[in-house]
Design a protein around this motif. Structure first.
Motif, PDB file in Angstrom:
ATOM      1  N   SER A 108      49.171  71.313  -5.700  1.00  0.00           N
ATOM      2  CA  SER A 108      47.779  71.050  -5.273  1.00  0.00           C
ATOM      3  C   SER A 108      47.579  69.584  -4.930  1.00  0.00           C
ATOM      4  O   SER A 108      47.060  69.242  -3.871  1.00  0.00           O
ATOM      5  CB  SER A 108      46.805  71.454  -6.385  1.00  0.00           C
ATOM      6  OG  SER A 108      47.081  70.715  -7.564  1.00  0.00           O
ATOM      7  N   ASP A 109      48.020  68.706  -5.821  1.00  0.00           N
ATOM      8  CA  ASP A 109      47.752  67.273  -5.626  1.00  0.00           C
ATOM      9  C   ASP A 109      48.690  66.636  -4.604  1.00  0.00           C
ATOM     10  O   ASP A 109      48.256  65.915  -3.708  1.00  0.00           O
ATOM     11  CB  ASP A 109      47.896  66.537  -6.966  1.00  0.00           C
ATOM     12  CG  ASP A 109      46.993  67.137  -8.047  1.00  0.00           C
ATOM     13  OD1 ASP A 109      47.477  67.407  -9.153  1.00  0.00           O
ATOM     14  OD2 ASP A 109      45.792  67.355  -7.754  1.00  0.00           O
ATOM     15  N   ILE A 110      49.994  66.898  -4.752  1.00  0.00           N
ATOM     16  CA  ILE A 110      50.972  66.233  -3.873  1.00  0.00           C
ATOM     17  C   ILE A 110      50.966  66.894  -2.496  1.00  0.00           C
ATOM     18  O   ILE A 110      50.911  66.224  -1.460  1.00  0.00           O
ATOM     19  CB  ILE A 110      52.381  66.247  -4.511  1.00  0.00           C
ATOM     20  CG1 ILE A 110      52.333  65.648  -5.934  1.00  0.00           C
ATOM     21  CG2 ILE A 110      53.379  65.514  -3.616  1.00  0.00           C
ATOM     22  CD1 ILE A 110      51.678  64.276  -6.034  1.00  0.00           C
ATOM     23  N   PHE A 135      41.830  60.290  -7.894  1.00  0.00           N
ATOM     24  CA  PHE A 135      42.511  60.783  -9.103  1.00  0.00           C
ATOM     25  C   PHE A 135      42.195  62.256  -9.341  1.00  0.00           C
ATOM     26  O   PHE A 135      41.036  62.668  -9.310  1.00  0.00           O
ATOM     27  CB  PHE A 135      42.045  59.995 -10.334  1.00  0.00           C
ATOM     28  CG  PHE A 135      42.465  58.557 -10.355  1.00  0.00           C
ATOM     29  CD1 PHE A 135      41.520  57.540 -10.279  1.00  0.00           C
ATOM     30  CD2 PHE A 135      43.808  58.208 -10.426  1.00  0.00           C
ATOM     31  CE1 PHE A 135      41.899  56.201 -10.276  1.00  0.00           C
ATOM     32  CE2 PHE A 135      44.196  56.877 -10.432  1.00  0.00           C
ATOM     33  CZ  PHE A 135      43.241  55.867 -10.356  1.00  0.00           C
ATOM     34  N   ASP A 136      43.243  62.998  -9.627  1.00  0.00           N
ATOM     35  CA  ASP A 136      43.081  64.331 -10.213  1.00  0.00           C
ATOM     36  C   ASP A 136      42.655  64.100 -11.673  1.00  0.00           C
ATOM     37  O   ASP A 136      42.851  63.015 -12.225  1.00  0.00           O
ATOM     38  CB  ASP A 136      44.442  65.033 -10.129  1.00  0.00           C
ATOM     39  CG  ASP A 136      44.480  66.306 -10.934  1.00  0.00           C
ATOM     40  OD1 ASP A 136      43.518  67.075 -10.880  1.00  0.00           O
ATOM     41  OD2 ASP A 136      45.473  66.517 -11.652  1.00  0.00           O
ATOM     42  N   ILE A 137      42.064  65.120 -12.301  1.00  0.00           N
ATOM     43  CA  ILE A 137      41.589  64.933 -13.678  1.00  0.00           C
ATOM     44  C   ILE A 137      42.537  65.552 -14.716  1.00  0.00           C
ATOM     45  O   ILE A 137      43.173  64.831 -15.490  1.00  0.00           O
ATOM     46  CB  ILE A 137      40.170  65.518 -13.855  1.00  0.00           C
ATOM     47  CG1 ILE A 137      39.162  64.753 -12.972  1.00  0.00           C
ATOM     48  CG2 ILE A 137      39.745  65.455 -15.321  1.00  0.00           C
ATOM     49  CD1 ILE A 137      37.733  65.277 -13.050  1.00  0.00           C
ATOM     50  N   ASP A 138      42.625  66.888 -14.708  1.00  0.00           N
ATOM     51  CA  ASP A 138      43.432  67.551 -15.752  1.00  0.00           C
ATOM     52  C   ASP A 138      44.915  67.237 -15.566  1.00  0.00           C
ATOM     53  O   ASP A 138      45.458  67.482 -14.493  1.00  0.00           O
ATOM     54  CB  ASP A 138      43.214  69.062 -15.699  1.00  0.00           C
ATOM     55  CG  ASP A 138      41.802  69.441 -16.146  1.00  0.00           C
ATOM     56  OD1 ASP A 138      41.084  70.084 -15.376  1.00  0.00           O
ATOM     57  OD2 ASP A 138      41.416  69.044 -17.268  1.00  0.00           O
ATOM     58  N   GLY A 139      45.518  66.697 -16.609  1.00  0.00           N
ATOM     59  CA  GLY A 139      46.937  66.368 -16.561  1.00  0.00           C
ATOM     60  C   GLY A 139      47.206  64.950 -16.097  1.00  0.00           C
ATOM     61  O   GLY A 139      48.346  64.482 -16.130  1.00  0.00           O
ATOM     62  N   VAL A 140      46.140  64.253 -15.659  1.00  0.00           N
ATOM     63  CA  VAL A 140      46.297  62.857 -15.217  1.00  0.00           C
ATOM     64  C   VAL A 140      45.446  61.936 -16.099  1.00  0.00           C
ATOM     65  O   VAL A 140      45.921  60.973 -16.670  1.00  0.00           O
ATOM     66  CB  VAL A 140      45.866  62.690 -13.745  1.00  0.00           C
ATOM     67  CG1 VAL A 140      45.890  61.215 -13.330  1.00  0.00           C
ATOM     68  CG2 VAL A 140      46.793  63.495 -12.831  1.00  0.00           C
ATOM     69  N   GLY A 192      48.280  62.638  -8.974  1.00  0.00           N
ATOM     70  CA  GLY A 192      48.102  63.997  -9.480  1.00  0.00           C
ATOM     71  C   GLY A 192      49.269  64.447 -10.333  1.00  0.00           C
ATOM     72  O   GLY A 192      50.325  63.812 -10.346  1.00  0.00           O
ATOM     73  N   ASP A 193      49.073  65.596 -11.031  1.00  0.00           N
ATOM     74  CA  ASP A 193      50.128  66.117 -11.909  1.00  0.00           C
ATOM     75  C   ASP A 193      50.710  67.429 -11.393  1.00  0.00           C
ATOM     76  O   ASP A 193      51.674  67.949 -11.965  1.00  0.00           O
ATOM     77  CB  ASP A 193      49.563  66.358 -13.328  1.00  0.00           C
ATOM     78  CG  ASP A 193      48.590  67.535 -13.352  1.00  0.00           C
ATOM     79  OD1 ASP A 193      47.551  67.428 -12.679  1.00  0.00           O
ATOM     80  OD2 ASP A 193      48.883  68.556 -14.011  1.00  0.00           O
ATOM     81  N   ASN A 194      50.079  67.990 -10.323  1.00  0.00           N
ATOM     82  CA  ASN A 194      50.516  69.300  -9.855  1.00  0.00           C
ATOM     83  C   ASN A 194      51.022  69.204  -8.424  1.00  0.00           C
ATOM     84  O   ASN A 194      50.227  68.974  -7.499  1.00  0.00           O
ATOM     85  CB  ASN A 194      49.338  70.295  -9.921  1.00  0.00           C
ATOM     86  CG  ASN A 194      49.777  71.713  -9.619  1.00  0.00           C
ATOM     87  OD1 ASN A 194      50.790  71.930  -8.962  1.00  0.00           O
ATOM     88  ND2 ASN A 194      49.017  72.684 -10.103  1.00  0.00           N
TER      89      ASN A 194
HETATM   90 MG    MG Z   1      45.786  68.292 -12.610  1.00  0.00          MG
END
Ligand code: MG
Ligand code: G3P
Length: 346
Positions: A296-298, A21-26, A291-293
């Motif tokens: 970076s995440d995807i 898991f990503d943190i910020d935005g998730v 992720g939300d970004n």
């Molecule tokens: Mg994020």
């Protein structure tokens, strides 16, 4: 019928999937916990059709504090026990390169006061200095900032005319971009001796290494619009360097979506699973990234061959068109993401 439940020596059962898991935005928006996060973590804690606990790690481009301190705060924010080997921050990967710099003076940027110095020292950097140390040494190094009492208390008494800085590590997002750009330029152009003569000839035999830990141009906090991240600081630094010297300065980039960070995350995940299983894990479960970004995440998960799930609770905004990197699935939030992935593996 669930396939591929792995049974292990200590009686533990590993499911066919695990999560990163990503943190910020998730999971979080600034200091606030996203409500779906608690429901998602409950499912991972056993409330799911597989009837087993589903392991996960956290992979963030955030940081600026020690993993131990961050895990305590996250455990209370998320309502579940987060262990320090479950969290990878932007700069955690520096533990794997510190051996090259343990005895050398380095400049560390980002975070408040000297928190990042303390993180660097805990990783093994023995001579880590901050730009506030430089201001305490010579306030004229940057005439537009007066140290607050708290900042002054965080500084070390250093004579930088005698300390050749060998590398610059941007651990976290700088708080004073102008000060940090000025001092980083001084270090690079004076070959490590701040205040020394500028030597701009190309390809010095031993260039000052410049390392960034988070390429995020934007990230989602608790403001309606995304905020500038460390990637924006890097662009600002490079624009000024190019204007002065004629070209950007070569640098090393860590953080999502770099391969180095995702390889590091795979190792942390495997170690976590082997700790839970009480022994070697022959077949790694499928790793789902949430992720939300997209940048970076995807992008990073796709590059690592992990199924990627993009959520709409952070940087990505559906109304602005398709994501710049195509995820395996797009979910409203992390709860729907977890539910979809579990159903997919049943
Ligand atoms: Mg994020
Ligand atoms: O500084 C934090 C930000 O760049 C992104 O954090 O958790 O969304 O990777 P995260």
């Amino acid at each position: 019928q669930v396939r591929h439940i792995q049974y292990h020596a200590n009686g533990s059962k590993l499911p066919p999937l695990v999560f990163t898991f990503d943190i910020d935005g998730v999971l979080l928006r600034g200091p606030h916990t996203i409500p779906a996060a608690r429901r998602a973590l409950d499912m991972l804690n056993g409330a799911n059709p597989m009837g087993v606990k589903i392991p996960f790690i956290l992979l963030t481009n955030g940081g600026g504090t020690h993993e131990e301190a961050r895990r305590h705060k996250l455990s209370s924010q998320l309502g579940v026990e987060i262990h320090s080997n479950q969290i990878i921050q932007a700069h955690t990967i520096l533990k794997s390169v510190v051996h090259k710099y343990a005895e050398k003076p380095v400049l560390v940027l980002g975070g408040r006061n000297d928190v990042v110095r303390k993180v660097a020292e805990s990783y093994g950097f023995k001579h880590a200095y901050t730009t506030l140390d430089v201001l305490a040494w010579k306030p004229e190094a940057w005439p537009f900032h007066d140290l607050t009492p708290e900042e002054r208390a965080s500084t070390k008494a250093v004579d930088f005319s005698r300390i050749p800085i060998s590398a610059i590590f941007v651990f976290h997002d700088p708080r004073n971009w102008s000060l940090d750009i000025q001092i980083a330029l001084d270090v690079i152009r004076s070959r490590g001796i701040i205040g020394g003569p500028y030597i701009d000839t190309p390809e010095p035999e031993k260039p000052i290494e410049l390392v960034f830990c988070n390429p995020d141009l934007l990230w989602k906090s608790d403001f309606p619009q995304p905020r500038l991240g460390q990637g924006a600081f890097r662009l600002a630094f490079q624009a000024v360097h190019e204007a002065l010297v004629g070209a950007p300065y070569p640098y090393v980039q860590y953080g999502k979506p770099t391969t180095a960070t995702y390889k590091f995350a795979e190792k942390v995940l495997r170690d976590r699973l082997e700790e839970l299983a009480g022994g070697r894990v022959e077949e790694m479960p499928r790793v789902y990234m949430v992720g939300d970004n997209p940048e970076s995440d995807i992008a990073g998960a796709n590059g690592a061959g992990w199924p990627s799930i993009l959520v709409k609770t952070g940087v990505y905004e559906e109304a602005r068109g398709p994501p710049t990197h195509t995820p395996t699935y797009i979910a409203e939030d992390v709860e729907e993401a977890v539910r979809w992935a579990i159903d997919r593996e049943m």
